[in-house]
Design a protein around this motif. Structure first.
Motif, PDB file in Angstrom:
ATOM      1  N   PRO A  99      39.150  47.118  41.897  1.00 57.43           N
ATOM      2  CA  PRO A  99      38.642  46.879  40.608  1.00 57.43           C
ATOM      3  C   PRO A  99      37.179  46.954  40.517  1.00 57.43           C
ATOM      4  N   VAL A 100      36.544  46.520  41.821  1.00 61.59           N
ATOM      5  CA  VAL A 100      35.040  46.696  41.589  1.00 61.59           C
ATOM      6  C   VAL A 100      34.705  47.902  41.632  1.00 61.59           C
ATOM      7  N   LEU A 101      35.210  48.964  42.584  1.00 58.27           N
ATOM      8  CA  LEU A 101      34.854  50.334  42.579  1.00 58.27           C
ATOM      9  C   LEU A 101      34.990  50.935  41.329  1.00 58.27           C
ATOM     10  N   PHE A 102      36.304  50.727  40.491  1.00 58.01           N
ATOM     11  CA  PHE A 102      36.443  51.204  39.085  1.00 58.01           C
ATOM     12  C   PHE A 102      35.489  50.783  38.213  1.00 58.01           C
ATOM     13  N   GLY A 103      35.161  49.471  38.172  1.00 54.44           N
ATOM     14  CA  GLY A 103      34.178  48.993  37.082  1.00 54.44           C
ATOM     15  C   GLY A 103      32.809  49.637  37.538  1.00 54.44           C
ATOM     16  N   LEU A 104      32.516  49.934  38.849  1.00 56.38           N
ATOM     17  CA  LEU A 104      31.175  51.014  39.143  1.00 56.38           C
ATOM     18  C   LEU A 104      31.346  52.406  38.353  1.00 56.38           C
ATOM     19  N   ALA A 105      32.636  52.799  38.479  1.00 58.97           N
ATOM     20  CA  ALA A 105      32.757  54.177  38.092  1.00 58.97           C
ATOM     21  C   ALA A 105      32.741  54.239  36.582  1.00 58.97           C
ATOM     22  N   THR A 106      33.109  53.159  35.845  1.00 56.97           N
ATOM     23  CA  THR A 106      33.028  53.044  34.447  1.00 56.97           C
ATOM     24  C   THR A 106      31.856  52.376  33.836  1.00 56.97           C
ATOM     25  N   GLY A 107      30.739  52.214  34.614  1.00 59.19           N
ATOM     26  CA  GLY A 107      29.613  51.627  34.162  1.00 59.19           C
ATOM     27  C   GLY A 107      29.265  50.433  34.476  1.00 59.19           C
ATOM     28  N   GLU A 108      30.170  49.399  35.006  1.00 60.10           N
ATOM     29  CA  GLU A 108      29.789  48.109  35.307  1.00 60.10           C
ATOM     30  C   GLU A 108      28.697  48.130  36.345  1.00 60.10           C
ATOM     31  N   ARG A 109      27.737  47.171  36.577  1.00 60.82           N
ATOM     32  CA  ARG A 109      26.838  47.034  37.416  1.00 60.82           C
ATOM     33  C   ARG A 109      26.724  45.725  38.249  1.00 60.82           C
ATOM     34  N   PRO A 110      27.668  45.502  39.240  1.00 61.36           N
ATOM     35  CA  PRO A 110      27.907  44.091  39.856  1.00 61.36           C
ATOM     36  C   PRO A 110      26.409  43.695  40.379  1.00 61.36           C
ATOM     37  N   GLU A 111      26.420  42.537  40.571  1.00 55.13           N
ATOM     38  CA  GLU A 111      25.005  42.016  41.318  1.00 55.13           C
ATOM     39  C   GLU A 111      25.168  42.355  42.799  1.00 55.13           C
ATOM     40  N   PRO A 112      24.090  42.191  43.446  1.00 56.56           N
ATOM     41  CA  PRO A 112      23.884  42.515  44.856  1.00 56.56           C
ATOM     42  C   PRO A 112      24.688  41.896  45.930  1.00 56.56           C
ATOM     43  N   VAL A 113      25.245  40.668  45.295  1.00 55.88           N
ATOM     44  CA  VAL A 113      26.029  39.692  46.229  1.00 55.88           C
ATOM     45  C   VAL A 113      27.320  40.092  46.290  1.00 55.88           C
ATOM     46  N   ALA A 114      27.875  40.924  44.990  1.00 53.27           N
ATOM     47  CA  ALA A 114      29.094  41.530  45.239  1.00 53.27           C
ATOM     48  C   ALA A 114      29.381  42.726  45.876  1.00 53.27           C
ATOM     49  N   LEU A 115      28.141  43.499  46.148  1.00 52.11           N
ATOM     50  CA  LEU A 115      28.011  44.560  47.003  1.00 52.11           C
ATOM     51  C   LEU A 115      28.037  44.194  48.465  1.00 52.11           C
ATOM     52  N   GLN A 225      42.839  39.350  29.712  1.00 51.82           N
ATOM     53  CA  GLN A 225      42.565  39.649  28.413  1.00 51.82           C
ATOM     54  C   GLN A 225      41.440  38.705  27.810  1.00 51.82           C
ATOM     55  N   ARG A 226      40.880  37.638  28.704  1.00 48.01           N
ATOM     56  CA  ARG A 226      40.008  36.724  27.910  1.00 48.01           C
ATOM     57  C   ARG A 226      38.675  36.674  28.948  1.00 48.01           C
ATOM     58  N   GLY A 227      38.634  37.584  29.998  1.00 50.54           N
ATOM     59  CA  GLY A 227      37.418  37.948  30.935  1.00 50.54           C
ATOM     60  C   GLY A 227      37.300  39.352  31.384  1.00 50.54           C
ATOM     61  N   LEU A 228      36.497  39.416  32.210  1.00 48.01           N
ATOM     62  CA  LEU A 228      36.077  40.915  32.941  1.00 48.01           C
ATOM     63  C   LEU A 228      37.209  41.072  34.122  1.00 48.01           C
ATOM     64  N   LEU A 229      37.490  42.258  34.141  1.00 46.12           N
ATOM     65  CA  LEU A 229      38.588  42.626  35.150  1.00 46.12           C
ATOM     66  C   LEU A 229      37.677  42.575  36.426  1.00 46.12           C
ATOM     67  N   SER A 230      36.561  42.996  36.813  1.00 50.93           N
ATOM     68  CA  SER A 230      36.009  43.005  37.876  1.00 50.93           C
ATOM     69  C   SER A 230      35.792  41.457  38.334  1.00 50.93           C
ATOM     70  N   LEU A 231      35.701  40.463  37.550  1.00 50.42           N
ATOM     71  CA  LEU A 231      35.675  39.143  38.024  1.00 50.42           C
ATOM     72  C   LEU A 231      37.102  38.599  38.155  1.00 50.42           C
ATOM     73  N   VAL A 232      37.976  38.811  37.262  1.00 46.79           N
ATOM     74  CA  VAL A 232      39.360  38.090  37.291  1.00 46.79           C
ATOM     75  C   VAL A 232      40.103  38.422  38.494  1.00 46.79           C
ATOM     76  N   ALA A 233      39.916  39.832  38.615  1.00 40.49           N
ATOM     77  CA  ALA A 233      40.921  40.474  39.665  1.00 40.49           C
ATOM     78  C   ALA A 233      40.377  39.885  41.026  1.00 40.49           C
ATOM     79  N   VAL A 234      39.220  39.855  41.239  1.00 39.07           N
ATOM     80  CA  VAL A 234      38.730  39.291  42.547  1.00 39.07           C
ATOM     81  C   VAL A 234      39.198  38.069  42.820  1.00 39.07           C
ATOM     82  N   LEU A 235      39.133  37.034  41.619  1.00 37.49           N
ATOM     83  CA  LEU A 235      39.457  35.746  41.735  1.00 37.49           C
ATOM     84  C   LEU A 235      40.844  35.463  42.091  1.00 37.49           C
TER      85      LEU A 235
END
Length: 276
Positions: A99-115, A225-235
């Motif tokens: 999901p993080v990679l998907f977010g990057l491909a669709t325009g999301e920019r995670p913080e360096p800590v996530a990378l 439905q209430r939050g970001l995929l890149s955050l919810v999926a990893v939690l």
């Protein structure tokens, strides 16, 4: 965040029961029967969690069901042949990274800590792969590791595809997902002529696994439905914590020092990805 965290606990418990059931029954029998239990449960929940039913909603749900079914078959197979407390974290890491990679491909920019968490996850895979067992056992362990990573890819695909369903769909996507997964795996069992009869004493465990898995799916879709995929999926991918605790105190599983460090890195990686 509360929904995603509770979802992780429920997923981990469901996976523990699924792994136990697979040690007593064939993988396809466990998956089909548990998915049928989930299908019955989601139908019962529809009146309480209404949404708008559309062809698009069902289509995304069915696509996610195919990915999830593939991941579940592989995951239960890995649990049955490998060490549960190694399989669960590896699968979680793979399902968190996608999901993080998907977010990057669709325009999301995670913080360096996530990378940084992604890099740590790769290191964790190398550490967890280390085995102090004889060559034959080690080869079997490596096989279960590869299956675990493939299962994680299936689960990551499930999260991504399910998140694409319209937000007003309620839990209708889960109905589509279950219809697709039950049909797909039942056809696979028919083609391969595998029995779907559960092993002795396994039926109650399978029912528990199926019910808990669907409850976790409902929690995931509500959280997403209430939050970001890149955050919810990893939690949600923190679920190995409960699997590890159950495997440790119920099955008495033991790991060597390097594997313990690797599992710690795996969980730390998922936490870093979530923090980003």
């Amino acid at each position: 965040m509360v929904l995603a965290t509770v979802c992780a606990v429920v997923y981990g418990t469901a996976d523990f029961f699924g792994g136990l059931a697979t040690r007593r029954s064939r993988v396809l029998a466990v998956v089909v029967l548990s998915q049928i239990v989930g299908l019955v449960l989601v139908v019962a929940l529809l009146p309480f969690l209404p949404g708008t039913l559309t062809a698009e909603t069902l289509a995304w749900g069915m696509a996610s069901g195919v990915a999830g079914a593939a991941g579940l078959v592989l995951f239960y197979r890995a649990l049955a042949t490998g060490v549960m407390s190694v399989v669960a974290p590896l699968t979680a890491t793979a399902s968190a990274i996608l999901p993080v990679l998907f977010g990057l491909a669709t325009g999301e920019r995670p913080e360096p800590v996530a990378l940084g968490g992604v890099v740590l996850a790769l290191l964790a895979v190398l550490l967890v792969s280390r085995s102090s067992s004889p060559v034959a056992t080690a080869g079997r362990s490596y096989g279960s590791i590869l299956i675990s990573l493939a299962a994680g890819a299936g689960f990551g695909g499930f999260f991504i595809l399910l998140s694409q369903a319209p937000e007003d769909g309620g839990i209708w996507p889960l109905l589509g997902a279950r219809l697709a997964s039950v049909t797909l795996i039942a056809l696979l069992a028919l083609v391969t002529r595998r029995s779907l009869r559960p092993g002795s004493g396994a039926l109650r465990i399978i029912i528990a696994a199926g019910a808990l898995d669907m409850i976790a799916n409902v929690l995931f879709i509500l959280a997403q439905q209430r939050g970001l995929l890149s955050l919810v999926a990893v939690l949600v991918s923190l679920y190995p914590a409960s699997t590890l605790l159950l495997a440790r105190y119920v099955l008495g599983e033991r790991l060597n020092t390097v594997q313990v460090v690797g599992i710690g890195f795996t969980l730390a990686a998922v936490a870093l990805i979530a923090a980003g």
